[in-house]
Design a protein around this motif. Structure first.
Motif, PDB file in Angstrom:
ATOM      1  N   SER A 210      44.765  72.556 -31.093  1.00 53.74           N
ATOM      2  CA  SER A 210      44.284  73.041 -32.385  1.00 53.74           C
ATOM      3  C   SER A 210      43.201  74.111 -32.230  1.00 53.74           C
ATOM      4  O   SER A 210      42.876  74.812 -33.173  1.00 53.74           O
ATOM      5  CB  SER A 210      43.732  71.885 -33.224  1.00 53.74           C
ATOM      6  OG  SER A 210      42.555  71.353 -32.628  1.00 53.74           O
ATOM      7  N   SER A 212      41.560  77.528 -31.523  1.00 54.25           N
ATOM      8  CA  SER A 212      42.021  78.918 -31.613  1.00 54.25           C
ATOM      9  C   SER A 212      41.573  79.667 -30.361  1.00 54.25           C
ATOM     10  O   SER A 212      40.611  80.454 -30.384  1.00 54.25           O
ATOM     11  CB  SER A 212      41.460  79.582 -32.870  1.00 54.25           C
ATOM     12  OG  SER A 212      41.926  78.929 -34.031  1.00 54.25           O
ATOM     13  N   GLU A 269      47.371  72.697 -39.154  1.00 54.19           N
ATOM     14  CA  GLU A 269      46.003  72.392 -38.735  1.00 54.19           C
ATOM     15  C   GLU A 269      45.970  71.809 -37.326  1.00 54.19           C
ATOM     16  O   GLU A 269      45.099  72.151 -36.523  1.00 54.19           O
ATOM     17  CB  GLU A 269      45.378  71.404 -39.722  1.00 54.19           C
ATOM     18  CG  GLU A 269      43.926  71.061 -39.401  1.00 54.19           C
ATOM     19  CD  GLU A 269      43.340  70.061 -40.384  1.00 54.19           C
ATOM     20  OE1 GLU A 269      42.175  69.679 -40.199  1.00 54.19           O
ATOM     21  OE2 GLU A 269      44.058  69.656 -41.333  1.00 54.19           O
ATOM     22  N   TYR A 273      46.532  76.611 -36.662  1.00 52.17           N
ATOM     23  CA  TYR A 273      46.724  77.648 -37.685  1.00 52.17           C
ATOM     24  C   TYR A 273      45.960  77.262 -38.948  1.00 52.17           C
ATOM     25  O   TYR A 273      45.881  76.082 -39.305  1.00 52.17           O
ATOM     26  CB  TYR A 273      48.217  77.834 -37.987  1.00 52.17           C
ATOM     27  CG  TYR A 273      48.965  78.442 -36.825  1.00 52.17           C
ATOM     28  CD1 TYR A 273      48.967  79.818 -36.612  1.00 52.17           C
ATOM     29  CD2 TYR A 273      49.651  77.636 -35.916  1.00 52.17           C
ATOM     30  CE1 TYR A 273      49.640  80.376 -35.530  1.00 52.17           C
ATOM     31  CE2 TYR A 273      50.322  78.180 -34.831  1.00 52.17           C
ATOM     32  CZ  TYR A 273      50.305  79.554 -34.646  1.00 52.17           C
ATOM     33  OH  TYR A 273      50.958  80.093 -33.563  1.00 52.17           O
ATOM     34  N   GLN A 274      45.432  78.254 -39.638  1.00 50.24           N
ATOM     35  CA  GLN A 274      44.541  77.998 -40.762  1.00 50.24           C
ATOM     36  C   GLN A 274      45.276  77.601 -42.032  1.00 50.24           C
ATOM     37  O   GLN A 274      44.669  77.048 -42.948  1.00 50.24           O
ATOM     38  CB  GLN A 274      43.675  79.229 -41.031  1.00 50.24           C
ATOM     39  CG  GLN A 274      42.707  79.536 -39.882  1.00 50.24           C
ATOM     40  CD  GLN A 274      41.800  80.715 -40.189  1.00 50.24           C
ATOM     41  OE1 GLN A 274      42.044  81.464 -41.132  1.00 50.24           O
ATOM     42  NE2 GLN A 274      40.748  80.877 -39.394  1.00 50.24           N
ATOM     43  N   SER A 275      46.566  77.880 -42.090  1.00 50.84           N
ATOM     44  CA  SER A 275      47.326  77.534 -43.292  1.00 50.84           C
ATOM     45  C   SER A 275      48.785  77.294 -42.953  1.00 50.84           C
ATOM     46  O   SER A 275      49.263  77.688 -41.880  1.00 50.84           O
ATOM     47  CB  SER A 275      47.233  78.669 -44.325  1.00 50.84           C
ATOM     48  OG  SER A 275      47.886  79.828 -43.838  1.00 50.84           O
TER      49      SER A 275
END
Length: 312
Positions: A210, A212, A269, A273-275
């Protein structure tokens, strides 16, 4: 720390397909065209030659082990093989999962344990691409024992057979790959893990998918400069650091989608990825289809397997 090799083998979901004992005599040659399934062979006695299409022949003797994670075309033959103009040998079944090849009037010159398995994971090609094309090990006593256990369990038909076979195959693959780490050759995950500094970064990727990750952050974990890390990783593993991160994210995503327990937002998540839309876009770009289509096709495949099972 999460072990990258174990996590990849587990996600591959190995399943036993076929295993057999082969006795051979005289001159013989077995040539196979496969569909990319894993193939392994142990020489218990005698010797033979193994040739993977496009590669040099390997002379195998007692105690040798060969594993091809993605076999398409290969030949197993006597050390003094048949002429190319002569027809390939047809194995003759002599008992349950036991075959004879060659010339019956000649002395036995090889006793082999041969097996095929399947990777159930739909993203197996992504994962297999991170592994060596061919594993050849000498004096592989532990692997010989594991192959013998696979064949024994395949024949026994005892309760829990499929689960036991799956675990045995996972152990077999992990043992083969980690032993191969001692003699790395072509770029693969094993070469990366054999490099102490790269191994730290690879384990970090698997420990927290998760996160980044950036090349700068991974280089810092490996105590290398950005450029040194990038070049060293690419040369060892065969892909760039970020290509590896994305490949691992997509493998995890497919596994989570197959479970059908999580929303797109939750999966996004969990893999960094944020969305849901950002995840869907990345998934589509990497796999050629949106997550929804992958999920639909997976449901149809599972349903077809179930119908086939209950119809037997």
């Amino acid at each position: 720390m999460i072990d990258p090799l174990s996590s990849i083998v587990t996600l591959l979901q190995p399943k036993a397909a076929f295993s057999k004992v082969v006795h051979a005599a005289g001159k013989w040659r077995i040539r196979r065209e496969e569909i990319g399934n894993p193939f392994y062979c142990v020489v218990l006695e005698g010797n033979c030659e193994f040739t993977l299409k496009g590669e040099e022949s390997i002379y195998l003797t007692a105690g040798d082990f060969v594993l091809v994670p993605e076999a398409h075309a290969f030949t197993v033959a006597s050390s003094h093989p048949l002429a190319l103009t002569e027809a390939d040998t047809v194995p003759i079944k002599t008992a349950a999962s036991t075959y004879f090849v060659g010339e019956a009037e000649q002395e036995l010159n090889a006793h082999l344990l041969i097996g095929h398995c399947q990777f159930e994971a739909p993203d197996s090609k992504i994962l297999v691409s991170l592994l060596p094309k061919l594993v050849h090990l000498r004096e592989a006593k532990r692997l010989t024992t594991l192959v013998e256990l696979v064949i024994e369990e395949s024949l026994a038909q005892r309760p829990g057979r499929d689960s036991v076979l799956a675990r045995l195959l996972e152990i077999l693959l992990i043992e083969a790959f980690r032993t191969k780490m001692d003699t790395p050759e072509v770029p693969s995950l094993l070469v990366g893990l054999a490099d102490e500094r790269l191994a730290i970064a690879i384990r970090k990727i698997h420990q927290d998918v998760s996160q980044s990750w950036t090349i700068d952050e991974l280089a810092k974990e490996a105590s290398l400069s950005r450029s040194a890390f990038f070049q060293r990783f690419n040369k060892a593993v065969g892909c760039t650091p970020m290509e590896y991160v994305i490949a691992w994210r997509m493998a995890i995503a497919k596994d989570l989608l197959r479970r059908q327990k999580y929303t797109m937002a939750t999966i996004a998540e969990r893999i960094g990825y944020q969305s849901a839309s950002a995840f869907s876009s990345a998934f589509s770009k990497h796999t050629g289809q949106p997550p929804s289509k992958f999920l639909l096709e997976n449901n149809l495949a599972v349903r077809a397997s179930y119908i086939e099972f209950v119809s037997e």
